[in-house]
Design a protein around this motif. Structure first.
Motif, PDB file in Angstrom:
ATOM      1  N   CYS A   1     -12.512   8.226 -83.085  1.00  0.00           N
ATOM      2  CA  CYS A   1     -11.294   8.603 -84.008  1.00  0.00           C
ATOM      3  C   CYS A   1     -11.660  10.287 -84.382  1.00  0.00           C
ATOM      4  CB  CYS A   1     -11.406   7.929 -85.278  1.00  0.00           C
ATOM      5  SG  CYS A   1     -11.106   6.022 -84.948  1.00  0.00           S
ATOM      6  N   ASN A   2     -12.716  10.793 -84.101  1.00  0.00           N
ATOM      7  CA  ASN A   2     -13.008  12.038 -84.312  1.00  0.00           C
ATOM      8  C   ASN A   2     -13.023  13.132 -83.144  1.00  0.00           C
ATOM      9  OD1 ASN A   2     -14.735  14.494 -84.477  1.00  0.00           O
ATOM     10  ND2 ASN A   2     -15.703  13.473 -86.337  1.00  0.00           N
ATOM     11  N   ARG A   3     -12.105  14.057 -83.437  1.00  0.00           N
ATOM     12  CA  ARG A   3     -11.574  14.980 -82.149  1.00  0.00           C
ATOM     13  C   ARG A   3     -12.756  15.603 -81.617  1.00  0.00           C
ATOM     14  NH1 ARG A   3      -8.502  17.364 -86.403  1.00  0.00           N
ATOM     15  NH2 ARG A   3      -9.300  19.418 -87.090  1.00  0.00           N
ATOM     16  N   TYR A   4     -13.643  16.039 -82.660  1.00  0.00           N
ATOM     17  CA  TYR A   4     -14.769  16.931 -82.279  1.00  0.00           C
ATOM     18  C   TYR A   4     -15.793  15.990 -81.503  1.00  0.00           C
ATOM     19  CZ  TYR A   4     -12.912  20.057 -85.695  1.00  0.00           C
ATOM     20  OH  TYR A   4     -12.297  21.009 -86.483  1.00  0.00           O
ATOM     21  N   LYS A   5     -15.990  14.888 -81.614  1.00  0.00           N
ATOM     22  CA  LYS A   5     -16.996  14.010 -81.182  1.00  0.00           C
ATOM     23  C   LYS A   5     -16.379  13.563 -79.807  1.00  0.00           C
ATOM     24  CE  LYS A   5     -19.661  12.656 -85.097  1.00  0.00           C
ATOM     25  NZ  LYS A   5     -19.800  11.463 -85.780  1.00  0.00           N
ATOM     26  N   VAL A   6     -14.788  13.434 -79.631  1.00  0.00           N
ATOM     27  CA  VAL A   6     -14.621  12.906 -78.347  1.00  0.00           C
ATOM     28  C   VAL A   6     -14.669  14.119 -77.501  1.00  0.00           C
ATOM     29  CG1 VAL A   6     -12.502  12.448 -77.328  1.00  0.00           C
ATOM     30  CG2 VAL A   6     -13.067  11.136 -79.587  1.00  0.00           C
ATOM     31  N   TYR A   7     -14.364  15.363 -77.801  1.00  0.00           N
ATOM     32  CA  TYR A   7     -14.089  16.406 -76.868  1.00  0.00           C
ATOM     33  C   TYR A   7     -15.703  16.684 -76.467  1.00  0.00           C
ATOM     34  CZ  TYR A   7     -14.224  21.026 -75.061  1.00  0.00           C
ATOM     35  OH  TYR A   7     -14.252  22.111 -74.038  1.00  0.00           O
ATOM     36  N   GLU A   8     -16.620  16.428 -77.185  1.00  0.00           N
ATOM     37  CA  GLU A   8     -18.148  16.445 -76.686  1.00  0.00           C
ATOM     38  C   GLU A   8     -18.368  15.555 -75.308  1.00  0.00           C
ATOM     39  OE1 GLU A   8     -20.899  18.425 -77.334  1.00  0.00           O
ATOM     40  OE2 GLU A   8     -19.352  19.533 -78.564  1.00  0.00           O
ATOM     41  N   MET A   9     -17.658  14.536 -75.463  1.00  0.00           N
ATOM     42  CA  MET A   9     -17.811  13.546 -74.266  1.00  0.00           C
ATOM     43  C   MET A   9     -17.030  14.099 -73.056  1.00  0.00           C
ATOM     44  SD  MET A   9     -17.442   9.904 -75.718  1.00  0.00           S
ATOM     45  CE  MET A   9     -15.821  10.186 -76.890  1.00  0.00           C
ATOM     46  N   TYR A  10     -15.898  14.989 -73.234  1.00  0.00           N
ATOM     47  CA  TYR A  10     -15.234  15.663 -72.026  1.00  0.00           C
ATOM     48  C   TYR A  10     -15.312  17.075 -71.692  1.00  0.00           C
ATOM     49  CZ  TYR A  10     -12.917  10.926 -72.255  1.00  0.00           C
ATOM     50  OH  TYR A  10     -12.667   9.767 -72.088  1.00  0.00           O
ATOM     51  N   LYS A  11     -16.106  17.730 -72.469  1.00  0.00           N
ATOM     52  CA  LYS A  11     -16.171  19.248 -72.412  1.00  0.00           C
ATOM     53  C   LYS A  11     -16.539  19.739 -71.106  1.00  0.00           C
ATOM     54  CE  LYS A  11     -20.755  19.732 -74.401  1.00  0.00           C
ATOM     55  NZ  LYS A  11     -21.502  20.504 -75.437  1.00  0.00           N
ATOM     56  N   ASN A  12     -17.286  18.838 -70.326  1.00  0.00           N
ATOM     57  CA  ASN A  12     -17.650  19.270 -68.942  1.00  0.00           C
ATOM     58  C   ASN A  12     -16.771  18.784 -67.987  1.00  0.00           C
ATOM     59  OD1 ASN A  12     -20.266  20.086 -69.994  1.00  0.00           O
ATOM     60  ND2 ASN A  12     -21.212  18.125 -69.640  1.00  0.00           N
ATOM     61  N   LYS A  13     -15.552  18.136 -68.348  1.00  0.00           N
ATOM     62  CA  LYS A  13     -14.441  17.868 -67.502  1.00  0.00           C
ATOM     63  C   LYS A  13     -13.396  18.583 -67.604  1.00  0.00           C
ATOM     64  CE  LYS A  13     -16.593  13.246 -66.798  1.00  0.00           C
ATOM     65  NZ  LYS A  13     -16.548  11.906 -67.038  1.00  0.00           N
ATOM     66  N   ILE A  14     -13.150  18.984 -69.072  1.00  0.00           N
ATOM     67  CA  ILE A  14     -11.725  19.565 -69.496  1.00  0.00           C
ATOM     68  C   ILE A  14     -11.857  20.640 -70.255  1.00  0.00           C
ATOM     69  CG2 ILE A  14     -11.476  17.822 -71.186  1.00  0.00           C
ATOM     70  CD1 ILE A  14      -8.408  17.898 -70.832  1.00  0.00           C
ATOM     71  N   SER A  15     -11.191  21.824 -70.430  1.00  0.00           N
ATOM     72  CA  SER A  15     -11.127  23.054 -71.069  1.00  0.00           C
ATOM     73  C   SER A  15     -10.857  22.222 -72.607  1.00  0.00           C
ATOM     74  CB  SER A  15     -10.257  24.005 -70.835  1.00  0.00           C
ATOM     75  OG  SER A  15      -8.929  23.833 -70.920  1.00  0.00           O
ATOM     76  N   GLU A  16     -11.221  23.157 -73.424  1.00  0.00           N
ATOM     77  CA  GLU A  16     -10.897  23.037 -74.698  1.00  0.00           C
ATOM     78  C   GLU A  16      -9.357  23.018 -74.923  1.00  0.00           C
ATOM     79  OE1 GLU A  16     -12.372  24.286 -79.317  1.00  0.00           O
ATOM     80  OE2 GLU A  16     -13.491  25.026 -77.711  1.00  0.00           O
ATOM     81  N   GLU A  17      -8.888  24.006 -74.536  1.00  0.00           N
ATOM     82  CA  GLU A  17      -7.539  24.249 -74.724  1.00  0.00           C
ATOM     83  C   GLU A  17      -6.467  23.118 -73.927  1.00  0.00           C
ATOM     84  OE1 GLU A  17      -4.359  27.437 -72.477  1.00  0.00           O
ATOM     85  OE2 GLU A  17      -6.138  28.402 -73.608  1.00  0.00           O
ATOM     86  N   GLU A  18      -6.822  22.514 -72.812  1.00  0.00           N
ATOM     87  CA  GLU A  18      -6.306  21.463 -72.208  1.00  0.00           C
ATOM     88  C   GLU A  18      -6.421  20.113 -73.237  1.00  0.00           C
ATOM     89  OE1 GLU A  18      -4.048  21.166 -69.572  1.00  0.00           O
ATOM     90  OE2 GLU A  18      -3.996  23.198 -69.942  1.00  0.00           O
ATOM     91  N   PHE A  19      -7.728  19.730 -73.507  1.00  0.00           N
ATOM     92  CA  PHE A  19      -7.869  18.829 -74.549  1.00  0.00           C
ATOM     93  C   PHE A  19      -7.074  19.061 -75.713  1.00  0.00           C
ATOM     94  CE2 PHE A  19     -10.547  16.903 -77.829  1.00  0.00           C
ATOM     95  CZ  PHE A  19     -10.650  15.683 -77.815  1.00  0.00           C
ATOM     96  N   VAL A  20      -6.772  19.966 -76.488  1.00  0.00           N
ATOM     97  CA  VAL A  20      -6.155  20.185 -77.498  1.00  0.00           C
ATOM     98  C   VAL A  20      -4.633  19.885 -77.215  1.00  0.00           C
ATOM     99  CG1 VAL A  20      -5.048  21.760 -79.322  1.00  0.00           C
ATOM    100  CG2 VAL A  20      -7.523  21.677 -78.642  1.00  0.00           C
ATOM    101  N   LYS A  21      -4.012  20.304 -76.026  1.00  0.00           N
ATOM    102  CA  LYS A  21      -2.737  19.950 -75.669  1.00  0.00           C
ATOM    103  C   LYS A  21      -2.567  18.248 -75.503  1.00  0.00           C
ATOM    104  CE  LYS A  21      -1.935  24.149 -72.969  1.00  0.00           C
ATOM    105  NZ  LYS A  21      -1.787  24.720 -71.729  1.00  0.00           N
ATOM    106  N   LYS A  22      -3.616  17.663 -75.168  1.00  0.00           N
ATOM    107  CA  LYS A  22      -3.403  16.179 -75.165  1.00  0.00           C
ATOM    108  C   LYS A  22      -3.450  15.513 -76.536  1.00  0.00           C
ATOM    109  CE  LYS A  22      -5.154  16.230 -70.399  1.00  0.00           C
ATOM    110  NZ  LYS A  22      -4.064  15.843 -69.622  1.00  0.00           N
ATOM    111  N   LEU A  23      -3.926  16.046 -77.437  1.00  0.00           N
ATOM    112  CA  LEU A  23      -3.962  15.348 -78.717  1.00  0.00           C
ATOM    113  C   LEU A  23      -2.692  15.034 -79.288  1.00  0.00           C
ATOM    114  CD1 LEU A  23      -6.868  17.445 -80.630  1.00  0.00           C
ATOM    115  CD2 LEU A  23      -6.934  15.217 -79.610  1.00  0.00           C
TER     116      LEU A  23
END
Length: 73
Positions: free
Chosen positions: A51-73
């Motif tokens: 439920c924490n966007r920062y912790k979820v991004y840590e799991m995916y940061k090697n697969k997706i850019s931060e910009e693309e991750f934010v677009k999916k939020l």
């Protein structure tokens, strides 16, 4: 950090569809998080990592850019 650009408007929509998130299904009743009160999380300070966007991004940061991750939020 781009993740800071995502502004939560506390609509509760994330919590109304947790049945779609495999790791959160145990928290739901009819698809809605049992810790949602109106549009507010009553366990926010102790919420699961998923439920924490920062912790979820840590799991995916090697697969997706931060910009693309934010677009999916």
């Amino acid at each position: 950090m781009k993740l800071d650009n995502f502004v939560c408007i506390q609509c509760g929509e994330c919590c109304r569809h947790i049945d779609l998130v495999e790791g959160l299904k145990h928290l739901q009743t009819d698809g809605i998080c049992r810790y949602l009160d109106g549009n507010t999380c009553i366990i926010y300070d102790h919420r699961p990592d998923l439920c924490n966007r920062y912790k979820v991004y840590e799991m995916y940061k090697n697969k997706i850019s931060e910009e693309e991750f934010v677009k999916k939020l």
